[in-house]
Write a protein that holds these residues in place. Structure first.
Motif, PDB file in Angstrom:
ATOM      1  N   GLU A 252     -52.574   2.536 -28.089  1.00  0.00           N
ATOM      2  CA  GLU A 252     -52.491   1.975 -26.739  1.00  0.00           C
ATOM      3  C   GLU A 252     -51.417   2.684 -25.922  1.00  0.00           C
ATOM      4  O   GLU A 252     -51.598   2.926 -24.723  1.00  0.00           O
ATOM      5  CB  GLU A 252     -52.207   0.473 -26.817  1.00  0.00           C
ATOM      6  N   VAL A 253     -50.298   3.018 -26.562  1.00  0.00           N
ATOM      7  CA  VAL A 253     -49.229   3.724 -25.852  1.00  0.00           C
ATOM      8  C   VAL A 253     -49.701   5.107 -25.419  1.00  0.00           C
ATOM      9  O   VAL A 253     -49.468   5.538 -24.278  1.00  0.00           O
ATOM     10  CB  VAL A 253     -47.973   3.832 -26.748  1.00  0.00           C
ATOM     11  N   GLN A 254     -50.376   5.826 -26.320  1.00  0.00           N
ATOM     12  CA  GLN A 254     -50.883   7.151 -25.971  1.00  0.00           C
ATOM     13  C   GLN A 254     -51.927   7.068 -24.856  1.00  0.00           C
ATOM     14  O   GLN A 254     -51.946   7.907 -23.943  1.00  0.00           O
ATOM     15  CB  GLN A 254     -51.475   7.826 -27.210  1.00  0.00           C
TER      16      GLN A 254
ATOM     17  N   LYS B 248     -48.763  -6.652 -21.611  1.00  0.00           N
ATOM     18  CA  LYS B 248     -50.181  -6.982 -21.556  1.00  0.00           C
ATOM     19  C   LYS B 248     -50.672  -7.612 -22.850  1.00  0.00           C
ATOM     20  O   LYS B 248     -51.533  -8.498 -22.840  1.00  0.00           O
ATOM     21  CB  LYS B 248     -50.998  -5.714 -21.278  1.00  0.00           C
ATOM     22  N   ASN B 249     -50.126  -7.153 -23.972  1.00  0.00           N
ATOM     23  CA  ASN B 249     -50.596  -7.638 -25.275  1.00  0.00           C
ATOM     24  C   ASN B 249     -49.385  -7.883 -26.163  1.00  0.00           C
ATOM     25  O   ASN B 249     -49.039  -7.043 -26.989  1.00  0.00           O
ATOM     26  CB  ASN B 249     -51.545  -6.609 -25.901  1.00  0.00           C
ATOM     27  N   PRO B 250     -48.717  -9.036 -25.989  1.00  0.00           N
ATOM     28  CA  PRO B 250     -47.493  -9.307 -26.744  1.00  0.00           C
ATOM     29  C   PRO B 250     -47.739  -9.302 -28.257  1.00  0.00           C
ATOM     30  O   PRO B 250     -48.776  -9.773 -28.729  1.00  0.00           O
ATOM     31  CB  PRO B 250     -47.070 -10.693 -26.256  1.00  0.00           C
ATOM     32  N   ARG B 251     -46.785  -8.757 -28.990  1.00  0.00           N
ATOM     33  CA  ARG B 251     -46.833  -8.768 -30.449  1.00  0.00           C
ATOM     34  C   ARG B 251     -45.411  -8.523 -30.960  1.00  0.00           C
ATOM     35  O   ARG B 251     -44.604  -7.898 -30.258  1.00  0.00           O
ATOM     36  CB  ARG B 251     -47.788  -7.702 -30.985  1.00  0.00           C
ATOM     37  N   PRO B 252     -45.092  -9.023 -32.141  1.00  0.00           N
ATOM     38  CA  PRO B 252     -43.738  -8.793 -32.674  1.00  0.00           C
ATOM     39  C   PRO B 252     -43.528  -7.312 -32.990  1.00  0.00           C
ATOM     40  O   PRO B 252     -44.407  -6.661 -33.574  1.00  0.00           O
ATOM     41  CB  PRO B 252     -43.714  -9.642 -33.947  1.00  0.00           C
TER      42      PRO B 252
ATOM     43  N   LEU C 129     -39.844  12.601 -21.574  1.00  0.00           N
ATOM     44  CA  LEU C 129     -40.934  12.035 -22.362  1.00  0.00           C
ATOM     45  C   LEU C 129     -40.464  10.819 -23.144  1.00  0.00           C
ATOM     46  O   LEU C 129     -41.173   9.808 -23.238  1.00  0.00           O
ATOM     47  CB  LEU C 129     -41.499  13.093 -23.317  1.00  0.00           C
ATOM     48  N   GLU C 130     -39.264  10.890 -23.705  1.00  0.00           N
ATOM     49  CA  GLU C 130     -38.725   9.748 -24.448  1.00  0.00           C
ATOM     50  C   GLU C 130     -38.632   8.517 -23.549  1.00  0.00           C
ATOM     51  O   GLU C 130     -39.007   7.409 -23.946  1.00  0.00           O
ATOM     52  CB  GLU C 130     -37.348  10.117 -24.998  1.00  0.00           C
ATOM     53  N   ARG C 131     -38.146   8.713 -22.318  1.00  0.00           N
ATOM     54  CA  ARG C 131     -38.034   7.595 -21.383  1.00  0.00           C
ATOM     55  C   ARG C 131     -39.405   7.026 -21.023  1.00  0.00           C
ATOM     56  O   ARG C 131     -39.603   5.802 -20.980  1.00  0.00           O
ATOM     57  CB  ARG C 131     -37.318   8.068 -20.112  1.00  0.00           C
ATOM     58  N   LEU C 132     -40.387   7.901 -20.799  1.00  0.00           N
ATOM     59  CA  LEU C 132     -41.723   7.458 -20.437  1.00  0.00           C
ATOM     60  C   LEU C 132     -42.391   6.688 -21.573  1.00  0.00           C
ATOM     61  O   LEU C 132     -43.114   5.720 -21.345  1.00  0.00           O
ATOM     62  CB  LEU C 132     -42.585   8.658 -20.036  1.00  0.00           C
ATOM     63  N   VAL C 133     -42.133   7.110 -22.809  1.00  0.00           N
ATOM     64  CA  VAL C 133     -42.725   6.407 -23.952  1.00  0.00           C
ATOM     65  C   VAL C 133     -42.129   5.016 -24.075  1.00  0.00           C
ATOM     66  O   VAL C 133     -42.838   4.031 -24.337  1.00  0.00           O
ATOM     67  CB  VAL C 133     -42.525   7.212 -25.261  1.00  0.00           C
ATOM     68  N   PHE C 134     -40.819   4.881 -23.891  1.00  0.00           N
ATOM     69  CA  PHE C 134     -40.194   3.552 -23.916  1.00  0.00           C
ATOM     70  C   PHE C 134     -40.817   2.657 -22.849  1.00  0.00           C
ATOM     71  O   PHE C 134     -41.121   1.475 -23.093  1.00  0.00           O
ATOM     72  CB  PHE C 134     -38.684   3.676 -23.693  1.00  0.00           C
ATOM     73  N   GLU C 135     -40.998   3.204 -21.653  1.00  0.00           N
ATOM     74  CA  GLU C 135     -41.607   2.419 -20.572  1.00  0.00           C
ATOM     75  C   GLU C 135     -43.047   2.035 -20.903  1.00  0.00           C
ATOM     76  O   GLU C 135     -43.491   0.917 -20.606  1.00  0.00           O
ATOM     77  CB  GLU C 135     -41.560   3.220 -19.275  1.00  0.00           C
ATOM     78  N   ALA C 136     -43.784   2.963 -21.532  1.00  0.00           N
ATOM     79  CA  ALA C 136     -45.169   2.675 -21.908  1.00  0.00           C
ATOM     80  C   ALA C 136     -45.226   1.552 -22.935  1.00  0.00           C
ATOM     81  O   ALA C 136     -46.101   0.670 -22.872  1.00  0.00           O
ATOM     82  CB  ALA C 136     -45.828   3.938 -22.459  1.00  0.00           C
ATOM     83  N   ILE C 137     -44.306   1.546 -23.883  1.00  0.00           N
ATOM     84  CA  ILE C 137     -44.270   0.474 -24.891  1.00  0.00           C
ATOM     85  C   ILE C 137     -44.034  -0.875 -24.212  1.00  0.00           C
ATOM     86  O   ILE C 137     -44.698  -1.880 -24.521  1.00  0.00           O
ATOM     87  CB  ILE C 137     -43.190   0.757 -25.949  1.00  0.00           C
ATOM     88  N   GLN C 138     -43.092  -0.911 -23.263  1.00  0.00           N
ATOM     89  CA  GLN C 138     -42.812  -2.152 -22.560  1.00  0.00           C
ATOM     90  C   GLN C 138     -44.049  -2.654 -21.824  1.00  0.00           C
ATOM     91  O   GLN C 138     -44.384  -3.840 -21.878  1.00  0.00           O
ATOM     92  CB  GLN C 138     -41.675  -1.926 -21.553  1.00  0.00           C
ATOM     93  N   SER C 139     -44.770  -1.747 -21.162  1.00  0.00           N
ATOM     94  CA  SER C 139     -45.963  -2.144 -20.409  1.00  0.00           C
ATOM     95  C   SER C 139     -47.057  -2.648 -21.335  1.00  0.00           C
ATOM     96  O   SER C 139     -47.734  -3.652 -21.045  1.00  0.00           O
ATOM     97  CB  SER C 139     -46.474  -0.955 -19.590  1.00  0.00           C
ATOM     98  N   VAL C 140     -47.241  -1.995 -22.459  1.00  0.00           N
ATOM     99  CA  VAL C 140     -48.272  -2.403 -23.408  1.00  0.00           C
ATOM    100  C   VAL C 140     -47.953  -3.771 -23.994  1.00  0.00           C
ATOM    101  O   VAL C 140     -48.837  -4.625 -24.153  1.00  0.00           O
ATOM    102  CB  VAL C 140     -48.425  -1.344 -24.522  1.00  0.00           C
TER     103      VAL C 140
END
Length: 448
Positions: free
Chosen positions: A39-41, A76-80, A62-73
């Motif tokens: 989902e992050v990719q 939308k779909n919370p999980r531990p 890229l590291e910053r964008l991946v962190f932001e992508a994880i937060q957005s995902v």
């Protein structure tokens, strides 16, 4: 502080010869982790498009964008998701985009010497001379092919159905071989022979037991005395490493030209010209072979010519170079024994199509080569020079050789080394020639 500093350099350990790396495949946790990563990719692809894999994005961004992508995902779909898992997702996505995907942990581990990808979901590694399976895997055949394409494109090569085999190298000099369908029946495969970031020295080889102090002193004298040396051995026996160490003995005021299929040698001298062969392009033109490079090197005013490996008709050009004033040349060849090495050189020289009588060819070999260093990987995975032989002449149609150093096996090795390289008690015939060149060899080196 960057991600590497926060996480530390994760290393994959091989705890023993019978236990594979920890494998969590099949667990629900791993399935959820894989879905999150996907989902992050997907989110990054949707937001960045082709820029993601263009190679123009820097690591910090890229590291910053991946962190932001994880937060957005996760919104939308919370999980531990633990902090460690979050950091692991970031590192793996960065590896996929900027590096070599799941191979990156193995490439970062200095103890891993070889990486073997049999197919996208089957990856092995060599560590301390032993082969272990790993739990690492590519997500799909497509991801593996993308990684292969990224590696070979860096060195201007290609691999596809029309050209399904390729030799390449990583930026650090590690050797890469890749094969793809249709010749790879089970899917694309890649083999990486890793090279140390810091080139091994003669002291390292002595510490590892590959050579002894006496044999190193002898070989140093041979190199400085401009003797022609051929290193033989099987696949993975350490020939290129030994060639690199012997090449480091060349005086720094000499002009050195190296010729390789894939540039691997790491020479410390300042005056080095590195040449690399090139395959044909899509139109079938542009092929530059090792033989072409050997012939061209003769016009480049070399003091030394080093051929990474002789495997074809270039053997004849190499012999002619050695016999026409280009002394002190070095090369390697695949062979099981020093005697087999001579036979292989003869066979490859005949591949040049010259109708030479066998006696004439053997005289060329005898006059060109002075020393053969044979190396082998023993049953415990260690690599040792097992013979150092001098070529002394011909008797009729037979090339005469004598062992100056030979490997002596321990009768009861236990947990210790299997043996060591010892002098045979024979003094080489070329000591006077070396003396004329200002290189003295103590006779004590050859005492049995």
């Amino acid at each position: 502080m960057g991600l590497a500093e926060r996480l530390g350099q994760a290393r994959i350990e091989a705890p023993g010869p019978t236990r594979a790396l920890e494998d969590h495949s099949g667990s629900e946790q791993v399935q959820e982790y894989a879905e999150l990563k996907h989902e992050v990719q997907t989110y990054l692809m949707d937001s960045m498009g082709t820029e993601l894999y263009s190679g123009g994005i820097d690591h910090a961004r890229l590291e910053r964008l991946v962190f932001e992508a994880i937060q957005s995902v996760l919104v939308k779909n919370p999980r531990p998701l633990s902090g460690g898992d979050r950091a692991r997702v970031v590192q793996e996505v960065i590896d996929d985009v900027l590096g070599n995907g799941p191979l990156e942990p193995l490439l970062r581990d200095p103890d891993v010497t070889e990486i073997m990808v049999n197919r996208f979901d089957t990856i092995y590694m060599e560590k301390f001379g032993k082969i272990y399976p790993t739990s690492l895997r590519f997500s799909s055949e497509k991801q593996l092919r993308q990684t292969i394409d990224r590696i070979v494109s860096r060195v201007g090569r290609r691999v596809d159905e029309a050209s399904p085999m390729v030799d390449a190298r990583l930026p650090d000099g590690s050797r890469v071989n890749a094969v793809v369908p249709p010749i790879a029946v089970d899917g694309a495969s890649i083999t990486i022979r890793k090279f140390a970031h810091d080139a091994l020295t003669s002291s390292d080889l002595i510490t590892m037991g590959t050579l002894t102090r006496a044999s190193v002193d002898f070989l140093r004298a041979c190199v400085r005395g401009k003797l022609n040396i051929l290193i033989s051995g099987g696949t993975g026996s350490g020939k290129t490493t030994t060639l690199n160490v012997l090449s480091s003995f060349i005086p720094s005021d000499e002009r050195i030209i190296t010729i390789e299929d894939a540039a691997e040698l790491q020479l410390p001298q300042p005056h080095v010209m590195r040449l690399e062969s090139r395959p044909a392009n899509v139109e079938g033109v542009g092929l530059v072979t090792v033989r072409d490079l050997v012939r061209n090197s003769l016009r480049m005013r070399p003091d030394r010519i080093i051929v990474g490996e002789v495997r074809d008709a270039a053997a004849l050009d190499m012999l002619q170079a050695m016999n026409t004033g280009h002394e002190g040349s070095l090369s390697t060849v695949h062979a099981n024994t020093p005697r087999d090495a001579l036979a292989r050189v003869e066979t490859m020289a005949l591949m040049a199509g010259m109708d030479l009588p066998l006696t004439v060819l053997r005289e060329q070999v005898t006059n060109a080569l002075d020393v053969i260093v044979h190396q082998a990987r023993l049953r415990d995975g260690t690599r040792h020079v097992t013979q150092i032989a001098e070529i002394v002449g011909m008797d009729g149609n037979t090339v005469l050789m004598q062992d100056l150093f030979a490997f002596e096996f321990n009768k009861n090795p236990g947990n210790g080394p299997l043996g060591r390289l010892v002098a045979t008690g024979i003094t080489p015939q070329f000591t006077e020639r070396l003396g004329d060149r200002g290189v003295e060899i103590p006779v004590e080196l050859f005492k049995a």
